[in-house]
Scaffold this motif. Structure first.
Motif, mmCIF file in Angstrom:
data_model
loop_
_atom_site.group_PDB
_atom_site.id
_atom_site.type_symbol
_atom_site.label_atom_id
_atom_site.label_comp_id
_atom_site.label_asym_id
_atom_site.label_seq_id
_atom_site.Cartn_x
_atom_site.Cartn_y
_atom_site.Cartn_z
ATOM 1 N N SER A 510 124.271 109.430 63.263
ATOM 2 C CA SER A 510 124.969 108.847 64.422
ATOM 3 C C SER A 510 124.690 107.338 64.458
ATOM 4 C CB SER A 510 124.461 109.496 65.711
ATOM 5 O OG SER A 510 123.126 109.095 65.928
ATOM 6 N N ASP A 511 125.480 106.632 65.268
ATOM 7 C CA ASP A 511 125.250 105.184 65.427
ATOM 8 C C ASP A 511 123.803 104.938 65.855
ATOM 9 O OD1 ASP A 511 127.886 104.891 64.907
ATOM 10 O OD2 ASP A 511 128.477 104.200 66.918
ATOM 11 N N LEU A 512 123.371 105.720 66.837
ATOM 12 C CA LEU A 512 122.032 105.506 67.370
ATOM 13 C C LEU A 512 120.962 105.775 66.308
ATOM 14 C CD1 LEU A 512 120.446 104.756 69.944
ATOM 15 C CD2 LEU A 512 120.285 107.193 70.455
ATOM 16 N N ALA A 513 121.182 106.812 65.506
ATOM 17 C CA ALA A 513 120.200 107.133 64.458
ATOM 18 C C ALA A 513 120.122 106.002 63.427
ATOM 19 C CB ALA A 513 120.565 108.448 63.783
ATOM 20 N N MET A 514 121.281 105.398 63.124
ATOM 21 C CA MET A 514 121.285 104.281 62.158
ATOM 22 C C MET A 514 120.531 103.086 62.748
ATOM 23 S SD MET A 514 123.706 104.916 59.472
ATOM 24 C CE MET A 514 124.804 103.600 59.141
ATOM 25 N N LEU A 515 120.746 102.841 64.034
ATOM 26 C CA LEU A 515 120.041 101.719 64.670
ATOM 27 C C LEU A 515 118.544 102.015 64.739
ATOM 28 C CD1 LEU A 515 122.567 100.969 67.555
ATOM 29 C CD2 LEU A 515 122.165 99.567 65.519
ATOM 30 N N HIS A 516 118.232 103.275 65.032
ATOM 31 C CA HIS A 516 116.822 103.647 65.086
ATOM 32 C C HIS A 516 116.186 103.491 63.703
ATOM 33 C CE1 HIS A 516 113.473 106.785 65.651
ATOM 34 N NE2 HIS A 516 113.082 105.619 66.089
ATOM 35 N N LEU A 517 116.958 103.839 62.675
ATOM 36 C CA LEU A 517 116.429 103.716 61.304
ATOM 37 C C LEU A 517 116.013 102.270 60.995
ATOM 38 C CD1 LEU A 517 115.853 104.713 58.469
ATOM 39 C CD2 LEU A 517 118.304 104.653 57.982
ATOM 40 N N ILE A 518 116.851 101.300 61.344
ATOM 41 C CA ILE A 518 116.445 99.920 61.037
ATOM 42 C C ILE A 518 115.258 99.482 61.903
ATOM 43 C CG2 ILE A 518 118.670 99.153 60.097
ATOM 44 C CD1 ILE A 518 119.208 97.752 62.706
ATOM 45 N N CYS A 519 115.143 100.112 63.088
ATOM 46 C CA CYS A 519 113.994 99.768 63.945
ATOM 47 C C CYS A 519 112.694 100.393 63.435
ATOM 48 C CB CYS A 519 114.240 100.223 65.383
ATOM 49 S SG CYS A 519 115.549 99.290 66.172
ATOM 50 N N GLU A 539 115.728 108.837 79.017
ATOM 51 C CA GLU A 539 116.830 108.591 78.081
ATOM 52 C C GLU A 539 116.576 109.359 76.780
ATOM 53 O OE1 GLU A 539 120.340 107.150 78.021
ATOM 54 O OE2 GLU A 539 119.107 106.093 79.505
ATOM 55 N N LEU A 540 115.317 109.390 76.376
ATOM 56 C CA LEU A 540 114.940 110.087 75.151
ATOM 57 C C LEU A 540 115.269 111.575 75.266
ATOM 58 C CD1 LEU A 540 113.556 109.953 72.391
ATOM 59 C CD2 LEU A 540 111.368 110.244 73.527
ATOM 60 N N GLU A 541 115.026 112.143 76.434
ATOM 61 C CA GLU A 541 115.364 113.554 76.655
ATOM 62 C C GLU A 541 116.854 113.792 76.393
ATOM 63 O OE1 GLU A 541 113.664 116.352 77.215
ATOM 64 O OE2 GLU A 541 111.997 114.999 76.719
ATOM 65 N N ASN A 542 117.690 112.861 76.893
ATOM 66 C CA ASN A 542 119.144 113.029 76.747
ATOM 67 C C ASN A 542 119.635 112.829 75.327
ATOM 68 O OD1 ASN A 542 119.193 113.291 79.510
ATOM 69 N ND2 ASN A 542 119.553 111.082 79.842
ATOM 70 N N LEU A 543 118.953 111.946 74.595
ATOM 71 C CA LEU A 543 119.507 111.519 73.294
ATOM 72 C C LEU A 543 118.747 112.077 72.091
ATOM 73 C CD1 LEU A 543 120.180 107.815 74.284
ATOM 74 C CD2 LEU A 543 121.898 109.575 73.924
ATOM 75 N N TYR A 572 122.054 99.371 70.783
ATOM 76 C CA TYR A 572 123.164 100.292 71.064
ATOM 77 C C TYR A 572 123.995 99.757 72.234
ATOM 78 C CZ TYR A 572 125.500 104.796 71.682
ATOM 79 O OH TYR A 572 126.439 105.786 71.775
ATOM 80 N N ASP A 573 123.325 99.283 73.281
ATOM 81 C CA ASP A 573 124.036 98.685 74.408
ATOM 82 C C ASP A 573 124.823 97.455 73.961
ATOM 83 O OD1 ASP A 573 123.454 100.434 76.434
ATOM 84 O OD2 ASP A 573 121.645 99.386 77.101
ATOM 85 N N TRP A 574 124.218 96.675 73.090
ATOM 86 C CA TRP A 574 124.864 95.454 72.593
ATOM 87 C C TRP A 574 126.167 95.778 71.857
ATOM 88 C CZ3 TRP A 574 125.552 90.442 72.721
ATOM 89 C CH2 TRP A 574 125.984 89.752 71.582
ATOM 90 N N ILE A 575 126.140 96.776 70.975
ATOM 91 C CA ILE A 575 127.365 97.065 70.207
ATOM 92 C C ILE A 575 128.364 97.872 71.027
ATOM 93 C CG2 ILE A 575 126.257 96.928 67.930
ATOM 94 C CD1 ILE A 575 126.399 100.005 67.830
ATOM 95 N N ASN A 576 127.962 98.281 72.214
ATOM 96 C CA ASN A 576 128.913 98.964 73.081
ATOM 97 C C ASN A 576 129.352 98.080 74.238
ATOM 98 O OD1 ASN A 576 129.500 101.651 71.945
ATOM 99 N ND2 ASN A 576 127.265 101.759 71.958
#
Ligand code: ADP
Length: 687
Positions: A510-519, A539-543, A572-576
């Protein structure tokens, strides 16, 4: 020495340019440099205080080199400084010297710089150009290293010394001129570089040093403290300077303190200011959030704050206005001292502590000397004054002993750490500088680390070579194509390995997983967790389902993981297309921080994309889209629009919502576009 005497080595034209700049006589350290072989092939180390004319020494050496048909590289520690030096050197274009600057993206060669006589760059960029095989770096005849004392920097010093060693190896006749602050072991650096040493405490304006505690000001003279006068408050000290036509630079320990003191002092500076409304407007040009509004208000009243949370454009505007005397008091965090050159009549350290990684610590003596060295504007002030503020007499005495009477710390090589050795060992093998274990040892034996230490790095290097082999980056001291790519991307080999591992496990992310990967890579700058950040775990619970990795709440990594997750959410907020100011408030950061994080993320997403391409992985195209989305801060549907010049994320959204989705639509619906974003902008875009 009169500058006319230089025409023997340079030319009358050069001397005329110097005179035009108001330089009639050489300063004593400059004269010493001439005596010690400035106009020869000798290497030089110049360790003298700020503003005592180091840059001119380097300029004269470079012009001498260019006249002889040589090619020069001038390295600086910060991008902002590269711009400053480039502008300064551009004055030599008048006599046909070609100046270039290279600070842009990693993974490029900038071959056009081969045409230039003098190239200004940061040390990281120069290293990355070497890794990308920029051929012109093999034809250098003079290397100038500005601020060589930063070899001591834990984060960036290793690159500086490796760069010097690499360039020496590739250009055996390379001449080196190194510029340094006054440090106690400048002689070691000189011996390492086989250079003549020019060391001096001479300053164009004398510096007087003081400590203050409530009610008293003590002057430090000839090793003793002397009470000079009763002083009621720091504000009185500041106002007195302003009354005499001077400016004040104040250092504070934290951003928050810097901001609030700038606000407080603006109540005093307002009496001394004319009209700063243009600067105040400029500060709001890119951002109108809380910090920017506060800064703009201060600027109107003649004060300002300066820290790493400012946008680049704001920083430039503030520095310029301060140089022009339009901002009377600038309140900065200690980061400023290492960077730009902003002199003021008085420098006041409201705090001699800095806040770093969650704790306060006293600044180093060398940092104090850098800060104090800013006091006294050459040509404008008869003298400069530095004052350290304390609370009690006892504290004042201790502080005076430590900082005023003390010597700055020695410069110590930081190359020995595993992270640095891993990063540079891969590059040495990739660039063909080393193709055996002996080659590696040989190379490292030419570094400042080897000069300072009896022991060799044999054991560490063996371990790193094994690790790089295990990660598929080298085979028998030759780079694999993957290893070469990682080196060129200028990322930590560990980041490259993390990317490869993750790509081998998943076909989709997912987009978030890719962003998390670089982090999750050591190259990412992570946000910290504040008390008010309880929402992150909700938020972590939801995602959680979207992530590929999350440790147990009881594990040691959990706290670190939360920082990674918070940083990924911010991106994620930035790219959205979340509003920049809302993001800053939500994550407790300033606009300058957001830009920096986004820039690093873009570079890492680019690297992930290139590695995915290399592995023919189907996530490559997704990574490319995310790279673009990070660059512009938009959803995918806006990518066609933001690629147009003068269309940012906000304008693109307005146009898109009105049905304008690309350049063709814009041309066909020009009237609508003009209504939405103004006719001047539309004209600019279309032209
Ligand atoms: P440093 O690099 O040591 O911090 P700079 O080289 O930037 O200092 O010099 C500070 C200022 O002094 C610059 O504005 C420079 O033009 C000026 N300067 C340097 N040498 C001379 C000189 N010999 N006479 C007059 N001004 C000089």
């Amino acid at each position: 020495m009169n500058v006319d005497a230089l025409s023997d080595h340079l030319s009358k034209y050069v001397v005329d340019i110097l005179k035009k700049r108001g330089i009639e006589r050489l300063y004593p350290p400059q004269e010493e440099a001439v005596r010690k072989g400035l106009f020869s092939n000798k290497n030089l180390v110049v360790a003298i205080p700020t503003a005592s004319g180091k840059t001119l020494i380097a300029e004269l050496a470079m012009i001498y080199e260019v006249i002889r048909g040589g090619k020069c590289l001038y390295t600086v520690p910060l991008r902002a400084l590269a711009g400053e030096k480039f502008e300064e050197f551009s004055k030599w274009e008048e006599i046909g010297v070609k100046i270039g600057i290279s600070t842009g993206d990693y993974e490029s060669r900038d071959e056009w710089l081969g045409e230039c006589d003098i190239v200004v760059t940061t040390s990281e960029k120069a290293d990355s150009l070497l890794r990308n095989e920029a051929s012109w770096l093999r034809n250098l005849s003079l290397l100038v290293v500005d601020e060589i004392h930063l070899i001591d920097s834990a984060k960036r010093g290793a690159t500086l010394e490796v760069l010097i060693a690499k360039l020496k190896k590739l250009n055996p006749n390379l001449r080196i001129i190194a510029l340094s602050a006054t440090i106690p072991n400048a002689d070691e650096i000189a011996e390492w570089l086989n250079a003549e040493l020019i060391k001096s405490e001479w300053r164009p304006t004398p510096l007087y040093e003081y400590v203050f505690y409530p009610g008293r000001l003590l002057k430090f003279e000839n090793g003793f403290l002397r009470e000079v006068k009763a002083e009621s408050s720091i504000e009185r000290l500041i106002v007195r300077t302003l009354e005499e036509g001077g400016q004040v630079l104040v250092f504070e320990s934290t951003r928050r303190n810097a901001e609030s003191y700038a606000v407080k002092i603006s109540g005093y500076t307002k009496e001394f200011v004319e009209d700063n409304s243009d600067v105040a407007e400029k500060v709001l040009e890119e951002n109108e959030g809380e910090m920017s509004r506060k800064l703009s208000e201060c600027v109107k009243l003649g004060s300002a704050f300066h820290h790493a949370g400012l946008l680049n454009s704001q920083r430039v505007a503030i520095e310029k206005a301060f140089r022009e005397g339009r901002i009377k008091v600038l309140v900065a965090t200690p980061t400023l001292a290492a960077g730009v050159n902003l002199p003021a009549r008085r420098v006041i350290l409201k705090s001699y502590r800095r806040y770093d990684s969650g704790a306060y610590a006293p600044i180093m003596v060398s940092e104090y000397k850098q800060m104090a060295g800013r006091a006294g504007r050459p040509g404008l002030d008869e003298y400069g004054e530095a004052i350290i503020v304390t609370k009690t007499r006892d504290e004042a005495l201790k502080v005076a002993e430590r900082y005023l009477a003390g010597e700055p710390e020695k410069v110590i090589s930081k190359l020995g750490s595993e992270t640095h050795l891993r990063f540079h060992t891969l590059s040495l093998i990739s660039e063909g500088i080393a193709s055996s274990f002996e080659d590696l040892l040989d190379f490292y034996s030419t570094t400042f680390f080897a000069y300072q230490n009896e022991f060799t790095l044999e054991w560490e290097i063996r371990r790193i070579v094994l690790q790089l082999e295990k990660w598929g980056m080298i085979v028998e001291y030759a780079p694999t194509s993957f290893g070469k790519l990682v080196s060129k991307l200028y990322i930590d080999p560990l980041s490259g390995f993390i990317f490869k591992e993750e790509l081998s496990k998943f076909d989709e992310l997912s987009d978030l997983a890719m962003l998390h990967l670089i982090c999750r890579t050591p190259d990412m700058e992570l946000l910290s967790i504040r008390k008010a950040d309880g929402w992150i775990e909700n938020e972590l619970e939801n995602l959680r389902e979207e992530l590929t990795y999350y440790p147990s709440i009881y594990s040691a990594e959990y706290d670190f993981f939360l920082r990674e997750f918070k940083t990924a959410l911010c991106l994620y907020d930035w790219i959205n297309e979340r509003d920049e100011d809302i993001i800053c408030e939500k994550y407790g950061i300033a606009p300058g921080d957001l830009r920096r994080i986004v820039e690093t993320a873009e570079w890492l997403m680019h690297s992930l994309r290139r590695i995915a391409e290399h592995l023919s992985h189907n996530l490559a195209s997704k990574a490319l889209k995310l790279e673009m989305r990070l660059k512009y801060g938009v959803k995918e549907e806006l990518l066609d629009l933001v690629k147009l010049k003068n269309v940012g994320r906000k304008r693109a959204r307005k146009l898109y919502n009105a049905g304008i989705r690309n350049l063709e639509d814009l041309i066909q619906n020009r009237k609508i576009a003009e209504k939405l974003i103004g006719s001047r902008i539309v004209e600019k875009i279309l032209s």
